[in-house]
Design a protein around this motif. Structure first.
Motif, short mmCIF file in Angstrom:
data_model
loop_
_atom_site.label_atom_id
_atom_site.label_comp_id
_atom_site.label_asym_id
_atom_site.label_seq_id
_atom_site.Cartn_x
_atom_site.Cartn_y
_atom_site.Cartn_z
N MET A 94 1.04 -1.26 0.02
CA MET A 94 0.24 -0.11 -0.13
C MET A 94 1.03 1.15 -0.06
N PRO A 95 0.29 2.52 -0.59
CA PRO A 95 1.16 3.50 -0.17
C PRO A 95 1.19 3.87 1.05
N ILE A 96 2.35 4.28 1.47
CA ILE A 96 2.75 4.61 3.06
C ILE A 96 2.81 6.07 3.19
N ALA A 97 2.86 7.12 2.30
CA ALA A 97 2.86 8.18 2.53
C ALA A 97 4.06 8.83 3.27
N SER A 98 4.03 9.52 4.19
CA SER A 98 5.00 10.11 5.12
C SER A 98 5.82 8.97 5.91
N ALA A 99 5.50 7.98 6.08
CA ALA A 99 6.14 6.64 6.85
C ALA A 99 7.59 6.41 5.33
N SER A 100 7.52 7.16 4.33
CA SER A 100 8.68 7.01 3.40
C SER A 100 9.90 7.79 4.09
N LYS A 101 9.41 9.08 4.93
CA LYS A 101 10.39 9.70 5.38
C LYS A 101 11.45 9.01 6.29
N TRP A 102 11.32 8.02 6.94
CA TRP A 102 12.11 7.41 7.80
C TRP A 102 13.12 6.52 6.84
N LEU A 103 12.57 6.02 6.04
CA LEU A 103 13.21 5.34 5.18
C LEU A 103 14.27 6.11 4.18
N TYR A 104 13.85 6.96 3.82
CA TYR A 104 14.71 7.90 2.91
C TYR A 104 15.99 8.53 3.72
N ALA A 105 15.56 8.87 5.08
CA ALA A 105 16.47 9.58 6.04
C ALA A 105 17.61 8.29 6.22
N GLY A 106 16.77 7.12 6.68
CA GLY A 106 17.90 5.96 6.97
C GLY A 106 18.96 5.85 5.81
N ALA A 107 18.57 5.65 4.53
CA ALA A 107 19.14 5.28 3.58
C ALA A 107 20.39 6.51 3.21
N TYR A 108 19.87 7.65 3.39
CA TYR A 108 20.70 8.94 3.06
C TYR A 108 21.84 9.15 4.34
N VAL A 109 21.57 8.82 5.46
CA VAL A 109 22.57 8.73 6.53
C VAL A 109 23.40 7.76 6.21
N GLN A 110 22.86 6.68 6.04
CA GLN A 110 23.79 5.40 5.59
C GLN A 110 24.84 5.45 4.45
N SER A 111 24.39 6.22 3.50
CA SER A 111 24.96 6.79 2.36
C SER A 111 26.14 7.46 2.64
N ARG A 112 25.86 8.66 3.55
CA ARG A 112 26.76 9.63 3.88
C ARG A 112 27.69 9.34 4.86
N GLY A 113 27.22 8.65 5.89
CA GLY A 113 27.85 8.78 7.26
C GLY A 113 27.62 9.91 8.12
N TYR A 114 26.93 9.85 9.56
CA TYR A 114 26.72 10.92 10.21
C TYR A 114 27.86 12.06 10.23
N ALA A 115 28.95 11.40 10.43
CA ALA A 115 29.86 12.55 10.68
C ALA A 115 30.35 13.50 9.62
#
Length: 344
Positions: A94-115
């Protein structure tokens, strides 16, 4: 459901006999988690499981929600899982709308590294960057890229100087981030947004044309989102230990809050997700982290990162914040489960 070294499930037959499920066939009433057996009796339910089941079916917070699937689990997967009514199971996409935000943030921080995150990147992840989506048109046309989604034909994200540094709940922050990071990616096909995200998170989320709207365009089932939550619990992401960093006030009337859909008292917003809490002994205390979607999809992890919950439903009604309704229902179910006492 795994409980005290055993695996138990509630059968559709038992629920029908008790009158606890809505219309639909017995087959629709319960879809077992993949690979798990189905029990034939309710006798094995713990007090917490029975209280949670009763609350999901009778609580004033849950009865208006229609049919939904919910599960509570830990780092190994589901502990207790069952649908209310028919038509929604663990594998219903199903479409998850803003539940997407957590996924994208997780992937972005994973790709960049928090530091390596810049102050501007952090502000786009906690929604204080000043970028706001001027339109609500979903970028759902085949072949659309993230860059095209950002532009005037679709979401038309713009910068508002006076909102810089203030919390403004809006997908524009993440859309601007994605423009700079994965602008050429599409919703489906080679080099899609989901191809990038699944690679970063180790998930198998499905592709759709709307995936280019990274703050609200993804689709998923409870079982697919579960993978993200269990990996988050098991410290498999950079974001796992960073769920409270860069948090900003996000409740109505809070300091520096310009716009928020939150209705559950004091709350904060971290990197792509809400930080929930309650007052204990006179002090506000973190109780969990979540990312409710506007159509009702609600994922949650507790503050200790030992338990997760998903409540999956899809009700697309204009003007209604179904995510907030799901949050209230899920909170009641979790309380019942923890106390062993049904909630009104």
């Amino acid at each position: 459901m795994k409980q005290h070294g055993r695996t138990t499930f509630i059968s559709a037959y038992g629920l029908l006999a008790l009158g606890l499920i809505g219309c639909g066939s017995a087959e629709d009433a319960f879809a077992p988690v993949e690979g798990e057996p189905v029990a034939t009796s309710q006798a094995a339910l713990t007090a917490g499981e029975q209280a949670a089941l009763t609350t999901a079916n009778t609580s004033a917070s849950c009865t208006p929600l229609g049919n939904f699937y919910w599960e509570i689990g830990d780092g190994t997967g589901p502990v207790y899982a069952i649908p209310r009514g028919g038509g929604v199971t663990a594998t219903t996409v199903m479409p998850i709308a803003s539940a997407s935000k957590w996924l994208y943030a997780g992937a972005y921080v994973q790709s960049r590294g928090y530091a390596n995150l810049t102050p501007d990147e952090k502000k786009r992840l906690n929604f204080t960057s000043g970028y706001v989506d001027e339109r609500r048109t979903l970028c759902g046309d085949a072949g659309t890229t993230v860059s095209e989604c950002y532009g005037p034909a679709y979401k038309d994200v713009s910068y508002r100087l006076l909102q810089n540094g203030r919390f403004f709940y809006d997908g524009g922050h993440m859309q601007k981030l994605a423009l700079d990071d994965i602008g050429a990616r599409k919703g489906t096909g080679l080099l899609s947004v989901m191809d990038w995200l699944n690679n970063k998170l180790g998930t198998t989320l499905p592709e759709s044309d709307s995936d280019v709207a990274v703050a609200g365009g993804f689709s998923a089932s409870a079982a697919q989102y579960r993978v993200f939550l269990t990996k988050l619990i098991n410290d498999q992401y950079v974001l796992s230990s960073l769920l409270t960093v860069d948090a900003v006030p996000a409740w109505p009337g809070g300091p520096g809050v310009s716009s928020t859909p939150w209705s559950g008292g004091e709350a904060y917003y971290g990197l792509g997700h809400w930080i929930e809490g309650e007052v204990r002994n006179g002090a506000w205390t973190v109780t969990g982290h979540s990312s409710p979607g506007a159509f009702g999809f609600y994922p949650w992890v507790n503050a200790a990162r030992t338990q997760y919950m998903v409540l999956a439903r899809n009700r697309q009604l204009f003007g209604d914040e179904e995510g907030e309704k799901s949050r209230a229902c899920a909170q009641a179910i979790r309380k019942a489960y923890g106390l062993g006492v049904p909630q009104p």
